[in-house]
Design a protein around this motif. Structure first.
Motif, mmCIF file in Angstrom:
data_model
loop_
_atom_site.group_PDB
_atom_site.id
_atom_site.type_symbol
_atom_site.label_atom_id
_atom_site.label_comp_id
_atom_site.label_asym_id
_atom_site.label_seq_id
_atom_site.Cartn_x
_atom_site.Cartn_y
_atom_site.Cartn_z
ATOM 1 N N PRO A 18 0.807 -1.229 0.000
ATOM 2 C CA PRO A 18 0.000 0.000 0.000
ATOM 3 C C PRO A 18 0.836 1.273 0.000
ATOM 4 O O PRO A 18 0.431 2.281 -0.579
ATOM 5 C CB PRO A 18 -0.828 -0.111 1.281
ATOM 6 C CG PRO A 18 -0.890 -1.572 1.563
ATOM 7 C CD PRO A 18 0.424 -2.111 1.123
ATOM 8 N N VAL A 36 1.858 1.770 -3.574
ATOM 9 C CA VAL A 36 0.702 2.202 -4.366
ATOM 10 C C VAL A 36 0.360 3.652 -4.069
ATOM 11 O O VAL A 36 0.113 4.449 -4.986
ATOM 12 C CB VAL A 36 -0.507 1.280 -4.086
ATOM 13 C CG1 VAL A 36 -1.754 1.828 -4.764
ATOM 14 C CG2 VAL A 36 -0.219 -0.135 -4.575
ATOM 15 N N TYR A 84 0.308 7.019 -6.489
ATOM 16 C CA TYR A 84 -0.818 7.953 -6.614
ATOM 17 C C TYR A 84 -0.346 9.394 -6.414
ATOM 18 O O TYR A 84 -0.714 10.290 -7.184
ATOM 19 C CB TYR A 84 -1.896 7.622 -5.578
ATOM 20 C CG TYR A 84 -2.926 6.629 -6.052
ATOM 21 C CD1 TYR A 84 -3.871 6.986 -7.005
ATOM 22 C CD2 TYR A 84 -2.986 5.341 -5.526
ATOM 23 C CE1 TYR A 84 -4.833 6.094 -7.432
ATOM 24 C CE2 TYR A 84 -3.942 4.434 -5.951
ATOM 25 C CZ TYR A 84 -4.862 4.811 -6.904
ATOM 26 O OH TYR A 84 -5.811 3.920 -7.333
ATOM 27 N N LEU A 115 -12.440 2.815 -10.161
ATOM 28 C CA LEU A 115 -11.350 1.937 -9.724
ATOM 29 C C LEU A 115 -10.193 2.748 -9.147
ATOM 30 O O LEU A 115 -9.588 2.348 -8.149
ATOM 31 C CB LEU A 115 -10.865 1.084 -10.899
ATOM 32 C CG LEU A 115 -11.836 0.016 -11.413
ATOM 33 C CD1 LEU A 115 -11.258 -0.679 -12.642
ATOM 34 C CD2 LEU A 115 -12.153 -1.007 -10.329
ATOM 35 N N ALA A 116 -9.884 3.884 -9.790
ATOM 36 C CA ALA A 116 -8.819 4.743 -9.269
ATOM 37 C C ALA A 116 -9.181 5.273 -7.891
ATOM 38 O O ALA A 116 -8.335 5.326 -6.992
ATOM 39 C CB ALA A 116 -8.557 5.892 -10.236
ATOM 40 N N PHE A 144 -11.250 3.861 -5.706
ATOM 41 C CA PHE A 144 -11.194 2.738 -4.767
ATOM 42 C C PHE A 144 -9.752 2.441 -4.360
ATOM 43 O O PHE A 144 -9.454 2.237 -3.174
ATOM 44 C CB PHE A 144 -11.823 1.493 -5.394
ATOM 45 C CG PHE A 144 -11.651 0.241 -4.585
ATOM 46 C CD1 PHE A 144 -12.453 -0.004 -3.487
ATOM 47 C CD2 PHE A 144 -10.667 -0.685 -4.912
ATOM 48 C CE1 PHE A 144 -12.287 -1.160 -2.722
ATOM 49 C CE2 PHE A 144 -10.495 -1.832 -4.159
ATOM 50 C CZ PHE A 144 -11.304 -2.069 -3.062
ATOM 51 N N GLY A 145 -8.834 2.409 -5.334
ATOM 52 C CA GLY A 145 -7.435 2.137 -5.020
ATOM 53 C C GLY A 145 -6.820 3.203 -4.134
ATOM 54 O O GLY A 145 -6.037 2.897 -3.224
ATOM 55 N N LEU A 146 -7.175 4.466 -4.378
ATOM 56 C CA LEU A 146 -6.639 5.562 -3.559
ATOM 57 C C LEU A 146 -7.115 5.437 -2.120
ATOM 58 O O LEU A 146 -6.306 5.519 -1.183
ATOM 59 C CB LEU A 146 -7.064 6.897 -4.157
ATOM 60 C CG LEU A 146 -6.665 8.153 -3.380
ATOM 61 C CD1 LEU A 146 -5.149 8.264 -3.279
ATOM 62 C CD2 LEU A 146 -7.256 9.400 -4.018
ATOM 63 N N ALA A 197 -8.338 2.783 -0.559
ATOM 64 C CA ALA A 197 -7.829 1.553 0.065
ATOM 65 C C ALA A 197 -6.370 1.701 0.473
ATOM 66 O O ALA A 197 -5.982 1.288 1.583
ATOM 67 C CB ALA A 197 -8.002 0.381 -0.903
ATOM 68 N N SER A 198 -5.540 2.289 -0.390
ATOM 69 C CA SER A 198 -4.123 2.438 -0.062
ATOM 70 C C SER A 198 -3.932 3.404 1.101
ATOM 71 O O SER A 198 -3.110 3.156 1.998
ATOM 72 C CB SER A 198 -3.340 2.913 -1.288
ATOM 73 O OG SER A 198 -3.796 4.178 -1.742
#
Length: 290
Positions: free
Chosen positions: A20, A23, A27, A263-264, A266-268, A270-271
């Motif tokens: 994370p 990731v 970002y 998706l971007a 969600f990834g931001l 979550a990380s």
């Protein structure tokens, strides 16, 4: 569930999950370097070709580059909108959490030191706000203030400051009666010096552990408000507005307009949450027992 995922990803000598962190660093780099990485400036109408609106992923643009993730209903490159939208999401969330922390810390230590009616009044206000959902408080604030990036920052500050006030006040109450505070009062030190030089530094630790998690929470709140049309103006490519712009096209099969920004986002989130949880576990020894 989150603690289980963390234990499965981290080694015995790695209290902060490395994946994370990597990731999240990607970002942040993408947001900072958006003008260099983005094929198109979504703010410049001269670079947007309206006749190429809703182009599918991989389509060729008139500017000589590929729309790797397609375009939205206005003809903006989705990848470029995501990169520039990351900037807005991170600036809004970090700014709002930083200001909310300053306001909450100041209010918490002031109430703990002053005591009496000031302490009671502040805590009743904090109790009232914390009894309401954070999203509801943010919605009422943004409806009252109106849309705009500066106003959404203020709305998120209003929605988040109470948590810091509650945590800081609880920590400061245990410090007020300690000998070093009695010595500061006997020396007749100024009120501001006692708060800033003595009480606040010894009461700030619990609030610091909340910062990373609240940044992720602020990103989600900003995206929700923007999706509802109450946050960032629709002509600004934040992640929330980009997802909202593609919502009406889902039924026509143009899934990419909402899918890739979603998706971007969600990834931001979550990380940020995973990194924040790792930091909290490292800074707060009691959480390691959980």
């Amino acid at each position: 569930m989150k603690a289980t995922i963390l234990r499965s990803l981290q080694g015995p000598n790695r209290p902060i999950v490395h994946l994370p962190v990597i990731v999240l660093a990607c970002y942040v780099f993408a947001a900072v370097a958006a003008p260099l990485l983005a094929p198109q400036n979504p703010y410049d109408p001269l670079q947007i070709f309206a006749w190429e609106a809703s182009s599918p992923p991989g389509a060729q643009s008139s500017g000589g580059y590929l729309y790797l993730l397609g375009t939205d209903g206005l003809g903006r490159d989705i990848l470029s909108a995501i990169l520039y939208g990351l900037r807005i999401s991170l600036v809004v969330s970090i700014s709002s959490v930083a200001i909310a922390a300053v306001v909450g810390l100041t209010a918490g230590v002031t109430a703990a030191y002053a005591g009496g009616w000031a302490d009671i009044a502040l805590m009743r206000l904090v109790d009232l706000q914390l009894s309401l959902p954070t999203l509801l408080v943010a919605l009422v604030a943004i409806v009252t203030l109106g849309p705009g990036i500066d106003r959404i920052v203020l709305a998120l500050v209003i929605a988040q400051w109470a948590t810091y006030a509650r945590v800081t006040r609880a920590a400061a109450r245990s410090e007020v009666s300690k000998p070093y505070m009695d010595a500061a009062r006997l020396l007749r030190l100024p009120f501001r010096r006692i708060l800033l030089r003595h009480l606040l530094p010894n009461s700030i630790a619990p609030a610091i552990t909340l910062l990373p998690i609240d940044i992720g929470h602020a990103v989600a709140l900003e995206a929700t408000l923007s999706f509802l049309g109450l946050g960032v103006p629709i002509d600004r490519p934040s992640l929330g507005t980009t997802v909202a712009n593609g919502f009406e096209y889902l039924m026509t099969g143009q899934y990419w307009i909402s899918l890739f920004p979603g998706l971007a986002l969600f990834g931001l989130i979550a990380s940020i949450n995973l990194v924040g949880e790792g930091l909290r576990r490292r800074l707060d020894p009691r959480s390691r027992q959980l």
